[in-house]
Design an enzyme around this catalytic site. Structure first.
Site, PDB file in Angstrom:
ATOM      1  N   LYS A 189       0.860  -1.185   0.000  1.00 19.56           N
ATOM      2  CA  LYS A 189       0.000   0.000   0.000  1.00 19.56           C
ATOM      3  C   LYS A 189       0.895   1.233   0.000  1.00 19.56           C
ATOM      4  CE  LYS A 189      -3.943   2.047   2.511  1.00 19.56           C
ATOM      5  NZ  LYS A 189      -4.913   1.862   3.618  1.00 19.56           N
ATOM      6  N   SER A 195      -9.889   2.100   2.729  1.00 20.54           N
ATOM      7  CA  SER A 195      -8.948   2.843   1.910  1.00 20.54           C
ATOM      8  C   SER A 195      -7.942   1.968   1.179  1.00 20.54           C
ATOM      9  CB  SER A 195      -8.176   3.829   2.781  1.00 20.54           C
ATOM     10  OG  SER A 195      -7.394   3.141   3.756  1.00 20.54           O
ATOM     11  N   SER A 224     -10.423  -0.283   6.846  1.00 19.28           N
ATOM     12  CA  SER A 224      -9.764  -0.099   5.546  1.00 19.28           C
ATOM     13  C   SER A 224      -9.071  -1.321   4.966  1.00 19.28           C
ATOM     14  CB  SER A 224      -8.752   1.048   5.641  1.00 19.28           C
ATOM     15  OG  SER A 224      -9.423   2.279   5.603  1.00 19.28           O
TER      16      SER A 224
END
Lengths: 478, 95, 484
Positions: free
Chosen positions: C76, C151, C175
């Site tokens: 990420k 997210s 997330s």
């Protein structure tokens, strides 16, 4: 109207650790800009603080030295504001639960009386960086070496009533932090600085007046001057019918004035909240005991002991214990020469004078305590006496060796052989019959003349007491 | 809970955020809506509840006082918008 | 090769069926082929990946390989990666080449994993749909007009589209779990403090936690083995032994006590989603588990509490983005205040600014007690609800999200509705507990996630519970059409 001044001080003292409070970067003074600012100090995205254990021990030590409560679980909070020398946009400090709670110190006033000043709290926090305003095409340069340096902020009660009391308090705290070796107290380098909250009120009034905060004062002299100026300014305002505005003011030593620093129309809103990156700091009774073992004798206790053990006056004891280094120097001299009174006179007198003149700390004295003791021993055993001793001291100061070597090489040894002195006296008396007559006729002042003649003949090396005694006998004898 | 334009301006200033005049109304509505949502908290009596700052019931670990970091100025300043003589530059700060 | 799990790829590498370099080249090719459709990656690090792959092949040849050696992993874009662009989904960090490695990056490096790129995400992890990214929204491989969740949407979509076998995510309010659910993959948010936060760009420090996204619980366990552990650079990381998360995967579930919070099955939950979850619970009954109803009475307060705590912390965490030492700086600032306001105003997107505003307000003078302090107190109550529940049950189950993936743009005009889509995941972060989402079925061709919540440090049990389910179901084996 008669006015009363009310002063509270916030002293920031830099803790003498090797690394920073929340990072492993060095704290050494004077490095090239930003070479001691690591990722954590720069507030790079993603970095996290980890607390330096040494700062916790130092804070506890200070708490014990001022007889304060130590908070079992203290909390670090974020103080949020934007400033270029504050990389994260917040300062990690302690707000609601500081590590050191209420304590107190006793200060001595000029009239010999003493006064207790309350310490509200002392908390740990990180220092900010430095803004350099030299010209970078009209821009300001930021050096973050100092960012993250550990500070202990010591907050007093508004207990002081004059600039002199404020200075006495500041000196006392300065002496304590150096005694317990948590700070070098170096004011030129900014390791010990203070903000003063100053207000005035009509004498007898209970409520405090509106205060101004004088920022970042870094010498004892400036504290006194800045406060005096501020008091004068506030009284002028009040007496001409105005009102004092609560604000932050800066003392300008060059212009000898205080001036408003930032406008307070935007009241500072620091949005304190507990720092979620740090957990509560636990201090157990065991931790406290461990630190207590490392606590040295403190100035007040040492002063009392000096009065008791060395029969010094309270004033002399106060001077000799004002700094730990000086007190250690003094005691080393006493140990070496065995005479406390003599040691006190020389340390405060001749040595103090030399240090003052050359603006040196006791730590940088070219005459070590051992050297001074060695010289004082020679006074005690009558090898030299006062005037000669000063000559020997000066030579030691200049690095010409220790007392014995100097006495030897300069031939300054006192003549104590009474036979030699007697024959000298006989000679002088024989050469000055007229003066002998006068003396014997009742003009006793003539004794000084004979002493002078003899000292001249010996180059000052005869023992004046001995000379006097023998002279009087001889002259009596006729 | 009512929020007005001056609240938004005050908060935006505290947070040092430039907000377009055209967006002020949106921010106002949004903040008001959030405050309405958050007002549900008032339905609970929390007088005797201690606040929870951390999920873990732990205390701070202490680091040894040793220098572990070396000078990485060039590396760190390679990503800085404006530097000179090793300093970060900002518009002149007036005190 | 792309249909293989991490465990299968690791076996292939060990057996010399293919090399890491071959695997990596194929992975990079597949990313190039499909990234345009999903927009999962912000950065694809070809050269670095191939260098790491060659190093992995050397280790494999030398017999020094671990289970992740040579396995391509996506990170990420919230994890600082030395020498690699690290944007956090923001214009603020459009030019930010991180000067150091996050602990998670370092640990994957030590495990010999190959980093193929950095995945797209909601800006500063603030969002539930991946639409707040400055680098464009991520599209859900199951329906390119729908969101992947957020997210960690880029990571979830990359795994679901079989571009990588595993990716990292971070979970502040759901997330990891919510995008895992919406993309039909397996995601695990560990106990707060289990994985180091050092180098992970902070959103809300007391809630953020990194974890794995993969296709199976078995793979998630392999990734967690590399990620978990104490880090002396993170004061909130826990000094506690890390078990081998693969060791307990096959434990029998006979007698397992599952709690179903009645609050998670009430209004707001899509009926079809509820039926999928109930069917999954039935599978667990068949596996020998005992199911009881429990109550988490303060569940309805999780969202309000979260929208005080998270913005408050973020408002402070994001103050360091000031245009002075890194990141976006506005052109020709007139003065210091202009530098701050324009750099931040231009660098941050709308949602980030909204949250900074809320947080600043909640912490400002006069409001602290009513908002922040009050929220932290209720947080305690929410946490106590779970403590009491775990006195009675081993795990808690329910839906991960109240619905399936929604259409792009559907909720962007109504942030509050968007916030409510995290209603079942947020409380877990407030309490600091571990939680998982595993594929449990589909509704109208879109995946549904089953959420499994465990007690503190009970990740092994969660993985075990998920793994046994995956051995008797094939929801996790479904592949979106067009990505086979």
């Amino acid at each position: 109207m008669e006015w009363e001044t009310v002063i509270g001080l916030e002293i920031h003292t830099q803790l003498a650790t090797r690394s920073k409070i929340f990072s492993g970067a060095a704290t050494a003074y004077g490095a090239e800009p930003n070479t001691q600012a690591c990722a954590v100090d720069l507030g790079l995205p993603g970095v996290l603080p980890v607390l330096n254990g040494e700062v916790v021990r130092m804070a506890i030590k200070f708490g014990l030295a001022i007889d304060a409560e130590i908070t079992p679980l203290s909390v670090f909070a974020r103080k949020n504001y934007f400033y270029p020398d504050l990389p994260k946009g917040y300062q990690i400090s302690q707000f609601e639960l500081p590590i050191v709670g209420k304590g107190q110190v006793t200060i001595e006033l000029a009239d010999g009386s003493s006064k207790v000043v309350g310490v509200t709290r002392a908390h740990l926090e990180e220092d900010a960086g430095k803004s350099l305003h030299e010209d970078f095409h009209g821009m300001t340069g930021i050096d973050l070496n100092r960012a993250g340096t550990p500070l202990l902020e010591i907050v007093s009660e508004p207990d002081m009533r004059s600039a002199q009391e404020a200075v006495a308090y500041m000196r006392k705290i300065h002496s304590i932090v150096r005694y317990i070796e948590i700070s070098d107290g170096n004011m030129q380098e900014g390791s010990f600085r203070c903000d003063a909250n100053v207000s005035v009120r009509p004498k007898g009034q209970k409520e405090f007046g509106t205060r101004a905060e004088l920022k970042n004062i870094n010498s004892f002299r400036f504290v006194e001057k800045a406060i005096e100026l501020e008091v004068e300014r506030q009284i002028d305002i009040l007496e001409s019918g105005g009102t004092v505005v609560q604000e932050t003011r800066l003392y300008d030593a060059n212009r000898n004035e205080t001036r408003s620093m930032r406008s307070k129309e935007e009241a500072m809103d620091y949005r304190y909240f507990p720092d979620p990156d740090l957990l509560p700091v636990q201090v157990t009774d065991e931790d406290i005991e461990k630190v207590r073992q490392t606590l040295p004798e403190l100035p007040d206790a040492k002063k009392a002991r000096f009065v008791e053990d060395y029969s010094l006056s309270s004033e002399d004891a106060g001077i000799l214990t004002a700094s730990r280094e000086l007190s250690i120097y003094f005691e080393t001299v006493v140990e070496g020469c065995g005479e406390a009174k003599l040691a006190a006179n020389w340390v405060m007198g001749e040595l103090g004078g030399y240090l003052n003149r050359e603006n040196l700390d006791i730590g940088n004295s070219p005459v070590s305590a051992e050297m001074l003791a060695g010289m004082l021993k020679r006074i005690s055993d009558n090898t030299i006496y006062g005037k000669i001793a000063k000559e020997v001291f000066e030579a030691m100061w200049k690095g010409e060796g220790d007392a014995d070597a100097i006495i030897d090489s300069k031939g300054l040894k006192q003549i104590t052989d009474s036979g030699a002195i007697e024959s000298l006296i006989d000679e002088v008396l024989a050469n000055n019959p007229k003066q002998v007559e006068e003396y014997r006729g009742g003009k006793e002042k003539m004794l000084g003349f004979f002493v002078g003649q003899i000292m001249k003949a010996t180059g000052g090396k005869a023992n004046p007491g001995q000379v006097n005694q023998i002279l009087k006998e001889k002259l009596k004898g006729g | 809970m009512s929020v007005d334009k001056s609240d938004i301006e005050k908060i935006a200033h505290l947070a040092r955020l430039q907000i377009d005049e055209a967006d002020v109304a949106d921010y106002t509505t949004h903040l008001a809506n959030i405050l309405d949502l958050v007002a549900q908290m008032n339905s609970v009596d929390t007088e005797h509840v201690t606040p929870m700052a951390h999920p873990m019931d732990a205390v701070q670990r202490l680091r040894e006082d040793v220098v572990t970091e070396t000078n990485q100025r060039e590396h760190f300043q390679a990503i800085a918008p404006q530097v000179e003589d090793g300093l970060y530059l900002v518009p002149r700060v007036i005190e | 090769m792309h249909t293989k799990t991490i465990a299968e790829l690791a076996a292939g590498l060990r057996d010399k069926a293919f090399s890491s370099e071959e695997l990596t080249r194929e992975t990079l090719a597949r990313i190039r082929q499909h990234n345009e459709a999903t927009n999962s990656f912000i950065t694809v690090s070809d050269e670095l990946a191939l260098a790491q792959a060659r190093e992995a092949d050397r280790k494999l040849a030398a017999g020094e390989a671990g289970p992740l050696t040579g396995i391509p992993i996506a990170q990420k874009d919230i994890f600082c990666t030395d020498g690699v662009l690290t944007t956090c989904g923001s214009r603020m960090l459009e030019n930010f080449i991180a000067p150091y490695d996050a602990t998670v990056i370092r640990r994957f490096g030590q495990a010999g994993a190959v980093m193929v790129g950095k995945t797209n995400m909601d800006e500063f992890a603030m969002g539930s749909s991946n639409e707040t990214s400055y680098y464009g929204p991520v599209r859900n491989p199951w329906d390119l007009d729908s969101v992947p969740g957020g997210s960690s949407g880029g990571s979830a979509a990359a795994v679901a589209a079989l571009m990588v076998p595993g990716a990292t995510g971070t979970d502040t309010g759901g997330s990891i779990r919510q995008p895992a659910a919406l993309c039909g993959i397996t995601g695990l948010k560990p106990t707060y403090g289990r994985v180091s936060r050092y180098g992970m760009i902070a959103f809300a420090s007391s809630l953020d936690q990194a974890g794995p996204l993969a296709r199976t619980a078995e793979d998630a366990a392999l990734m967690l083995n590399a990620m978990a552990g104490f880090d002396e650079r993170d004061s909130t990381s826990i000094e506690r032994e890390v078990p081998d998360y693969s060791a307990e995967l096959n434990r029998d579930l006979q007698g397992l006590k599952i709690g179903l919070p009645k609050e998670y099955f009430s209004e707001g939950l899509d009926d079809a989603v509820a039926r999928v979850i109930e069917a999954a619970i039935d599978e667990y009954r068949k596996l020998g588990a005992e199911v009881v109803e429990i109550s988490l009475p303060n569940s309805n307060l999780a969202v309000p509490v979260y929208y005080v705590v998270a913005p408050a912390e973020c408002s402070s965490n994001l103050s360091r983005f000031d245009g002075v030492r890194f990141g976006h700086r506005c052109e020709d600032p007139r003065d210091l205040e202009d530098l701050y306001k324009r750099s931040r105003g231009e660098g941050f997107g709308a949602e980030v600014k909204r949250r900074i505003m809320i947080g600043t307000y909640a912490l400002s003078a006069g409001y602290y007690d009513a908002y922040y302090l009050k929220a932290q107190k209720i947080r305690h109550l929410i946490s106590d609800d779970f403590r009491q529940a775990f006195d009675k049950v081993d795990v808690i189950m329910g839906p991960t999200s109240p619905g399936t993936a929604f259409k792009l743009g559907e909720k962007t005009d109504d942030p509050i509705t968007m916030y409510l889509s995290d209603i079942y995941t947020i409380a877990v972060n407030l309490a600091g507990l571990p939680g998982m989402s595993v594929p449990a079925g589909q509704v109208n061709g879109l995946p549904v996630g089953l959420q499994i919540i465990g007690n503190y440090f009970d990740e092994s049990r969660l993985l075990n519970v998920a793994h046994r389910f995956q051995q008797v179901t094939d929801h996790h084996r479904q592949i979106p059409s067009g990505f086979a």
